[in-house]
Design an enzyme around this catalytic site. Structure first.
Site: not given
Length: 473
Positions: A36, A38, A40-44, A456
């Site tokens: 990795e 960048g 940790f954890g990536g884009t998300c 309802h």
């Protein structure tokens, strides 16, 4: 580096988004290299799904106050504390979680895993050049999983203009809210950020080269979304940017000025580029590893996640046609199983792909659009039935005083099965889930409507009434 000095592993995983969801204890005895470059954890985790929705929550709170008068509640927003919003999102939550994930992998809690933090490229079959800190090295493995994600597409004219621009990677960390901003793009990233910043008091200019926002949605949903959003944002449809320049404002700050194809100019203290995402495979010298790519830039994989190279797998945005975190997570489960079970391969399930757009109004969707469903029906000798149900025609929607939201259900007239479900309005991303279940498990819409109790006056009555309104053979 010669082969006898390269470190060898059972498995190399490139990317720590869904690629880091390593199941255990099945992999406890597998020697793994985790690469990795960048956070940790990536884009998300860092710049995508999670932090953006936390900003959306703040935007929703501000918007609800500003709209409360229609309910007889007269209130106003005193101020927006941008620093506190950022601290809550990043300082208190995102950054510690990302750091903790890396520390967990590096700190000995998973002794079978080594972490590498330099960019990964192929230098041969199942052979990667990467490194740790300043040290470059090569590593090899019996198997490799590529889960390297995607990045923002930046149009060439923007990159070449020399003006400062933002992407989703840094727009949430700006020092202060601008008075105005320019957003280039009309998809889910652009419209979510437009909602965030406009609700927090920024005048937002949205530049869209097509004739509608969120065009990937059903045409009726896209049309309604564009109509509602245009009340709050300066939306320029069928418009392109002819040129970009920077100017100094009276306070000494830099302002981006965009000259548009309609002959006007817009300006903003921030310029956000949100024109789609590109898979990262083209940055990895895949040919050296025998890994083929598709014409659209994705790594080519089969239904099991296998690439063209023996022992090399791919998942998520780098290879999937669906750039969605929940699909990447699904594909990760399949690939991790297949890596350990070559005689019992599982397949990706891409039949019913749900998605949501957390803008204003919110969108939740799954399955075919009406246009796609009509083409499908014609090709398969069947007919579809469509029902549009307005929020305002059910009790809770009436209480909301909702005049814009609706549900659109599409079903096969012969079988009674849903083939598409589209929601725009309050809780759309939650409401669509019941339709996802109906489609996944092949339920007959007629039975779903009649054979259960619907609370309802809760908002799911919207689904009940829409199901009852479908016409079947």
């Amino acid at each position: 580096m010669s082969s006898d000095t390269a470190r060898h592993y059972d498995l190399i995983i490139i990317g720590t988004g869904s690629g880091n969801s390593i199941p255990s204890p099945a992999f406890d005895d597998v020697r793994i290299a985790l690469v990795e470059e960048g956070r940790f954890g990536g884009t998300c985790l860092n710049v995508g799904c999670i932090p953006t929705k936390m900003f959306v929550l703040a935007a929703d709170a501000a918007r609800n106050v500003s709209e409360a008068a229609r309910l007889g509640v007269h209130a106003h927003v005193d101020s927006i504390d941008w620093d506190s919003i950022k601290q809550r999102v990043f300082g208190d939550r995102i950054d510690p979680i990302a750091a903790g994930g890396e520390s967990y992998r590096r700190g000995g809690e998973t002794p079978n895993i080594d972490v590498y933090d330099r960019h990964a490229v192929f230098v041969g079959p199942r052979r990667i050049r990467t490194g740790q800190g300043d040290e470059e090295m090569e590593i090899t493995a019996d198997q490799i999983i590529i889960a390297a994600g995607s990045r923002t597409k930046v149009p060439g004219f923007v990159a070449d203009s020399g003006v400062a621009y933002r992407t989703n990677k840094d727009i949430m960390r700006i020092d202060r809210l601008p008075e105005e901003m320019i957003i280039l793009g009309g998809g889910f990233i652009a419209t979510e950020f437009a909602h965030v910043f406009s609700s927090l008091g920024v005048k937002v200019h949205v530049i869209v080269r097509s004739g509608a926002l969120n065009r990937q949605s059903d045409a009726d949903v896209s049309r309604r979304f564009t109509e509602v959003a245009s009340r709050d944002w300066d939306v320029r449809l069928n418009t392109t940017i002819e040129s970009l320049r920077e100017e100094k404002a009276a306070d000494g700050s830099t302002v981006v000025v965009a000259a548009l194809s309609d002959g006007t100019e817009v300006r903003g203290g921030e310029f956000l580029v949100a024109t789609g995402r590109a898979p990262n495979g083209d940055l990895m010298e895949l040919a050296a590893g025998g890994v083929d790519m598709r014409d659209d830039g994705r790594i080519a994989v089969d239904e099991h996640g296998r690439t063209s190279a023996e022992g090399v797998w791919a998942l998520g945005d780098v290879s999937s046609p669906h750039q969605l975190k929940h699909i990447a997570n699904h594909e990760a489960k399949v690939v991790f199983h297949n890596v350990l079970n070559p005689d019992d391969l599982r397949s990706f399930d891409h039949r019913y792909i749900p998605s949501a757009i957390f803008s204003h109004p919110q969108i939740g969707q799954v399955g075919m659009t009406e246009e796609e469903a009509r083409e499908w029906a014609a090709a398969n000798g069947t007919e579809i039935t469509v029902k549009v149900q307005d929020y305002g025609d059910v009790a809770y929607g009436w209480a909301l005083e909702d005049r814009d939201g609706f549900a659109k259900l599409i079903a096969d007239k012969k079988t009674g099965r849903l083939v598409g479900a589209h929601f725009i309005g309050e809780q759309a991303a939650t409401l669509v889930q019941q339709c996802i279940q109906m489609m996944t498990f092949g339920l007959d819409a007629r039975e779903v409507a009649d054979a259960q109790h619907w609370i309802h006056p809760a908002l799911p009555e919207l689904i009940e009434n829409a199901l009852l309104g479908l016409e079947f053979d």
